[in-house]
Design a protein around this motif. Structure first.
Motif, PDB file in Angstrom:
ATOM      1  N   GLY A   1       0.772  -1.235   0.000  1.00 51.42           N
ATOM      2  CA  GLY A   1       0.000   0.000   0.000  1.00 51.42           C
ATOM      3  C   GLY A   1       0.801   1.280   0.000  1.00 51.42           C
ATOM      4  N   THR A   2       2.112   1.198  -0.141  1.00 50.02           N
ATOM      5  CA  THR A   2       2.929   2.418  -0.140  1.00 50.02           C
ATOM      6  C   THR A   2       3.689   2.583  -1.453  1.00 50.02           C
ATOM      7  OG1 THR A   2       4.805   1.263   0.874  1.00 50.02           O
ATOM      8  CG2 THR A   2       3.234   2.321   2.361  1.00 50.02           C
ATOM      9  N   GLY A   3       3.235   1.896  -2.490  1.00 47.45           N
ATOM     10  CA  GLY A   3       3.949   1.916  -3.763  1.00 47.45           C
ATOM     11  C   GLY A   3       3.916   3.257  -4.455  1.00 47.45           C
ATOM     12  N   ASP A   4       4.779   3.393  -5.472  1.00 48.36           N
ATOM     13  CA  ASP A   4       4.938   4.677  -6.160  1.00 48.36           C
ATOM     14  C   ASP A   4       4.412   4.654  -7.584  1.00 48.36           C
ATOM     15  OD1 ASP A   4       6.832   3.060  -7.370  1.00 48.36           O
ATOM     16  OD2 ASP A   4       8.544   4.062  -6.435  1.00 48.36           O
ATOM     17  N   GLY A   5       3.873   3.524  -8.045  1.00 51.61           N
ATOM     18  CA  GLY A   5       3.319   3.461  -9.389  1.00 51.61           C
ATOM     19  C   GLY A   5       4.344   3.362 -10.499  1.00 51.61           C
ATOM     20  N   ILE A   6       5.604   3.109 -10.137  1.00 53.70           N
ATOM     21  CA  ILE A   6       6.681   3.078 -11.127  1.00 53.70           C
ATOM     22  C   ILE A   6       7.050   1.632 -11.464  1.00 53.70           C
ATOM     23  CG2 ILE A   6       9.083   3.678 -11.582  1.00 53.70           C
ATOM     24  CD1 ILE A   6       8.716   6.066  -9.688  1.00 53.70           C
ATOM     25  N   VAL A   7       7.138   1.334 -12.750  1.00 59.97           N
ATOM     26  CA  VAL A   7       7.618   0.033 -13.208  1.00 59.97           C
ATOM     27  C   VAL A   7       9.057   0.193 -13.669  1.00 59.97           C
ATOM     28  CG1 VAL A   7       7.353  -1.794 -14.927  1.00 59.97           C
ATOM     29  CG2 VAL A   7       5.329  -0.750 -13.897  1.00 59.97           C
ATOM     30  N   GLN A   8       9.937  -0.703 -13.208  1.00 65.45           N
ATOM     31  CA  GLN A   8      11.318  -0.664 -13.680  1.00 65.45           C
ATOM     32  C   GLN A   8      11.609  -1.931 -14.481  1.00 65.45           C
ATOM     33  OE1 GLN A   8      14.410   1.052 -11.344  1.00 65.45           O
ATOM     34  NE2 GLN A   8      13.049   2.459 -10.325  1.00 65.45           N
ATOM     35  N   VAL A   9      12.197  -2.961 -13.867  1.00 67.66           N
ATOM     36  CA  VAL A   9      12.534  -4.137 -14.676  1.00 67.66           C
ATOM     37  C   VAL A   9      11.428  -5.188 -14.685  1.00 67.66           C
ATOM     38  CG1 VAL A   9      14.983  -3.816 -14.224  1.00 67.66           C
ATOM     39  CG2 VAL A   9      13.686  -5.384 -12.787  1.00 67.66           C
ATOM     40  N   GLY A  10      10.476  -5.094 -13.780  1.00 71.10           N
ATOM     41  CA  GLY A  10       9.439  -6.101 -13.672  1.00 71.10           C
ATOM     42  C   GLY A  10       8.258  -5.832 -14.580  1.00 71.10           C
ATOM     43  N   PRO A  11       7.258  -6.723 -14.578  1.00 65.49           N
ATOM     44  CA  PRO A  11       6.042  -6.514 -15.361  1.00 65.49           C
ATOM     45  C   PRO A  11       5.179  -5.417 -14.753  1.00 65.49           C
ATOM     46  CG  PRO A  11       5.859  -8.495 -14.030  1.00 65.49           C
ATOM     47  CD  PRO A  11       7.264  -8.015 -13.880  1.00 65.49           C
ATOM     48  N   GLN A  12       4.060  -5.115 -15.408  1.00 58.43           N
ATOM     49  CA  GLN A  12       3.201  -4.008 -14.995  1.00 58.43           C
ATOM     50  C   GLN A  12       2.695  -4.173 -13.566  1.00 58.43           C
ATOM     51  OE1 GLN A  12       2.722  -1.172 -16.697  1.00 58.43           O
ATOM     52  NE2 GLN A  12       1.593  -0.393 -14.919  1.00 58.43           N
ATOM     53  N   ASP A  13       2.521  -5.418 -13.111  1.00 61.39           N
ATOM     54  CA  ASP A  13       1.972  -5.615 -11.766  1.00 61.39           C
ATOM     55  C   ASP A  13       2.946  -5.244 -10.657  1.00 61.39           C
ATOM     56  OD1 ASP A  13       3.777  -7.712 -11.775  1.00 61.39           O
ATOM     57  OD2 ASP A  13       2.345  -9.221 -11.095  1.00 61.39           O
ATOM     58  N   THR A  14       4.172  -4.854 -11.018  1.00 62.70           N
ATOM     59  CA  THR A  14       5.138  -4.420  -9.999  1.00 62.70           C
ATOM     60  C   THR A  14       5.060  -2.917  -9.734  1.00 62.70           C
ATOM     61  OG1 THR A  14       6.922  -4.041 -11.613  1.00 62.70           O
ATOM     62  CG2 THR A  14       6.732  -6.254 -10.678  1.00 62.70           C
ATOM     63  N   ALA A  15       4.161  -2.216 -10.418  1.00 62.17           N
ATOM     64  CA  ALA A  15       4.115  -0.754 -10.316  1.00 62.17           C
ATOM     65  C   ALA A  15       4.001  -0.273  -8.878  1.00 62.17           C
ATOM     66  CB  ALA A  15       2.962  -0.193 -11.155  1.00 62.17           C
ATOM     67  N   ASN A  16       3.184  -0.933  -8.088  1.00 62.06           N
ATOM     68  CA  ASN A  16       2.990  -0.504  -6.705  1.00 62.06           C
ATOM     69  C   ASN A  16       3.620  -1.468  -5.707  1.00 62.06           C
ATOM     70  OD1 ASN A  16       1.537   2.018  -6.888  1.00 62.06           O
ATOM     71  ND2 ASN A  16      -0.130   0.814  -7.791  1.00 62.06           N
ATOM     72  N   LYS A  17       4.577  -2.257  -6.189  1.00 62.35           N
ATOM     73  CA  LYS A  17       5.299  -3.151  -5.299  1.00 62.35           C
ATOM     74  C   LYS A  17       6.679  -2.593  -5.010  1.00 62.35           C
ATOM     75  CE  LYS A  17       2.912  -7.383  -6.715  1.00 62.35           C
ATOM     76  NZ  LYS A  17       3.041  -8.758  -7.246  1.00 62.35           N
ATOM     77  N   LEU A  18       7.171  -2.888  -3.801  1.00 65.00           N
ATOM     78  CA  LEU A  18       8.496  -2.453  -3.380  1.00 65.00           C
ATOM     79  C   LEU A  18       9.214  -3.618  -2.715  1.00 65.00           C
ATOM     80  CD1 LEU A  18       7.466   0.948  -1.782  1.00 65.00           C
ATOM     81  CD2 LEU A  18       8.805   0.690  -3.865  1.00 65.00           C
ATOM     82  N   ARG A  19      10.530  -3.562  -2.752  1.00 63.83           N
ATOM     83  CA  ARG A  19      11.325  -4.587  -2.088  1.00 63.83           C
ATOM     84  C   ARG A  19      11.139  -4.497  -0.586  1.00 63.83           C
ATOM     85  NH1 ARG A  19      17.814  -4.938  -1.068  1.00 63.83           N
ATOM     86  NH2 ARG A  19      17.236  -3.205   0.271  1.00 63.83           N
ATOM     87  N   THR A  20      10.991  -5.645   0.060  1.00 61.50           N
ATOM     88  CA  THR A  20      10.953  -5.676   1.526  1.00 61.50           C
ATOM     89  C   THR A  20      12.252  -5.090   2.068  1.00 61.50           C
ATOM     90  OG1 THR A  20       9.612  -7.682   1.511  1.00 61.50           O
ATOM     91  CG2 THR A  20      10.751  -7.143   3.564  1.00 61.50           C
ATOM     92  N   ALA A  21      12.132  -4.092   2.902  1.00 63.16           N
ATOM     93  CA  ALA A  21      13.329  -3.508   3.504  1.00 63.16           C
ATOM     94  C   ALA A  21      13.895  -4.463   4.546  1.00 63.16           C
ATOM     95  CB  ALA A  21      12.995  -2.179   4.162  1.00 63.16           C
ATOM     96  N   PRO A  22      15.146  -4.908   4.407  1.00 57.97           N
ATOM     97  CA  PRO A  22      15.735  -5.742   5.466  1.00 57.97           C
ATOM     98  C   PRO A  22      15.850  -4.912   6.745  1.00 57.97           C
ATOM     99  CG  PRO A  22      17.406  -5.086   3.873  1.00 57.97           C
ATOM    100  CD  PRO A  22      16.091  -4.657   3.310  1.00 57.97           C
ATOM    101  N   LEU A  23      15.604  -5.556   7.861  1.00 54.19           N
ATOM    102  CA  LEU A  23      15.570  -4.825   9.128  1.00 54.19           C
ATOM    103  C   LEU A  23      16.897  -4.797   9.872  1.00 54.19           C
ATOM    104  CD1 LEU A  23      12.093  -5.977  10.522  1.00 54.19           C
ATOM    105  CD2 LEU A  23      12.646  -4.002   9.076  1.00 54.19           C
ATOM    106  N   TRP A  24      17.921  -5.489   9.331  1.00 52.32           N
ATOM    107  CA  TRP A  24      19.193  -5.408  10.060  1.00 52.32           C
ATOM    108  C   TRP A  24      19.675  -3.948  10.048  1.00 52.32           C
ATOM    109  CZ3 TRP A  24      22.758  -9.113   6.720  1.00 52.32           C
ATOM    110  CH2 TRP A  24      22.778  -8.674   5.402  1.00 52.32           C
ATOM    111  N   GLY A  25      20.210  -3.516  11.176  1.00 51.80           N
ATOM    112  CA  GLY A  25      20.616  -2.121  11.323  1.00 51.80           C
ATOM    113  C   GLY A  25      19.473  -1.169  11.600  1.00 51.80           C
ATOM    114  N   LEU A  26      18.285  -1.709  11.890  1.00 53.37           N
ATOM    115  CA  LEU A  26      17.093  -0.880  12.068  1.00 53.37           C
ATOM    116  C   LEU A  26      17.260   0.165  13.167  1.00 53.37           C
ATOM    117  CD1 LEU A  26      14.092  -0.573  11.110  1.00 53.37           C
ATOM    118  CD2 LEU A  26      13.478  -2.046  13.037  1.00 53.37           C
ATOM    119  N   ARG A  27      17.929  -0.220  14.253  1.00 56.03           N
ATOM    120  CA  ARG A  27      18.008   0.683  15.410  1.00 56.03           C
ATOM    121  C   ARG A  27      18.850   1.923  15.132  1.00 56.03           C
ATOM    122  NH1 ARG A  27      22.025  -3.079  16.501  1.00 56.03           N
ATOM    123  NH2 ARG A  27      23.929  -2.279  17.495  1.00 56.03           N
ATOM    124  N   THR A  28      19.581   1.947  14.021  1.00 55.17           N
ATOM    125  CA  THR A  28      20.412   3.106  13.696  1.00 55.17           C
ATOM    126  C   THR A  28      19.669   4.138  12.851  1.00 55.17           C
ATOM    127  OG1 THR A  28      21.286   2.158  11.629  1.00 55.17           O
ATOM    128  CG2 THR A  28      22.421   1.573  13.686  1.00 55.17           C
TER     129      THR A  28
END
Length: 269
Positions: free
Chosen positions: A193-220
């Protein structure tokens, strides 16, 4: 403006076998009653023209090798052309010859040195003292129970040392191979639900998808989510909708003491 992800430990991320990421994606529907299914996209390898690999770098998984990611960043973030990205975005007021990033006496360009540097960085350390407290231990249990760990995968093993990756252009080093890392991420694309509507290398259905942010280093980090709009972990969790709606709902329904314990756990990362 979305920030560029931080890079400590990304040498280990590059060393993850494609099949490992694909297997994580295939397992997610079963773990989430069909609600969650990370998308795998194939990203081009600039240093091996015509070849692709499972994307894992950038908010859209638009890169699969560190050298490609760095070459693209040199051009688009700093305006420095290089052998992988030799053409400027604009030639207005241009006075230099391309590519601007030239090899040194060792035969290495700056993008090569930077790739070596990133591959040599350690993963962000845990706060082991806080992690040993009863609250953090309880919080870790709740993290898994509410379903956060379906996408924020705790442990991943890298490919064996000697494995040839990046279209044959890099061999996994002993220091990176067969290592159990704890990124708390799956490096897959999801719609929360926080996508930007931009397609890069993936198909059209990736427009509002984002990579899961890894949480290591989160506390910094003082701000959270790809757009940096969340100033607290509680707010970041509340913004998880779409595929992650159910875990966010379960977090909201925890008691105040349980929510505090889960946040304590996150602050150990």
């Amino acid at each position: 403006m979305a920030r560029r992800p931080q890079h400590p430990g990304d040498g280990f991320v590059e060393a993850i076998d494609d099949r490992t990421l694909i297997a994580i994606a295939e397992e997610q529907p079963e773990l989430s009653e069909g609600r969650i299914h990370g998308e795998v996209v194939q990203a081009p390898i600039f240093e091996a023209p015509g070849q692709t690999r499972v994307g894992r770098f950038g908010w859209k998984d638009q890169h699969s090798s560190l050298l490609s990611f760095i070459g693209d960043a040199y051009l688009n973030e700093m305006g420095i052309t290089n052998r992988l990205r030799p053409t400027d975005v604009t030639t207005v007021l241009k006075t230099t010859n391309d590519p601007e990033d030239q090899p040194d006496d060792l035969g290495l360009a700056d993008i090569d040195h930077f790739a070596q540097f990133i591959r040599g960085t350690m993963v962000p350390p845990r706060d082991t003292a806080l992690a040993a407290t009863p609250a953090a231990i309880r919080g870790g249990e709740l993290f898994r129970r509410v379903g956060c760990s379906v996408c924020h995968v705790e442990s991943i093993t890298t490919a064996p040392a000697g494995t040839v990756i990046d279209g044959g252009m890099f061999t996994v080093l002993e220091a990176l191979g067969n290592k159990v890392i704890h990124p708390f991420g799956d490096f897959l694309l999801h719609d929360i639900g926080t996508g930007d509507g931009i397609v890069q290398v993936g198909p059209q259905d990736t427009a509002n998808k984002l990579r899961t942010a890894p949480l290591w280093g989160l506390r910094t980090k003082p701000r959270f989510m790809h757009d940096l709009r969340s100033l607290s972990l509680e707010n970041a969790i509340s913004r998880h909708e779409g595929e992650a709606h159910e875990p966010a709902r379960r977090f909201k329904e925890l008691s105040p003491e349980e929510r505090e314990a889960l946040i304590t756990f996150l602050n150990t990362l």
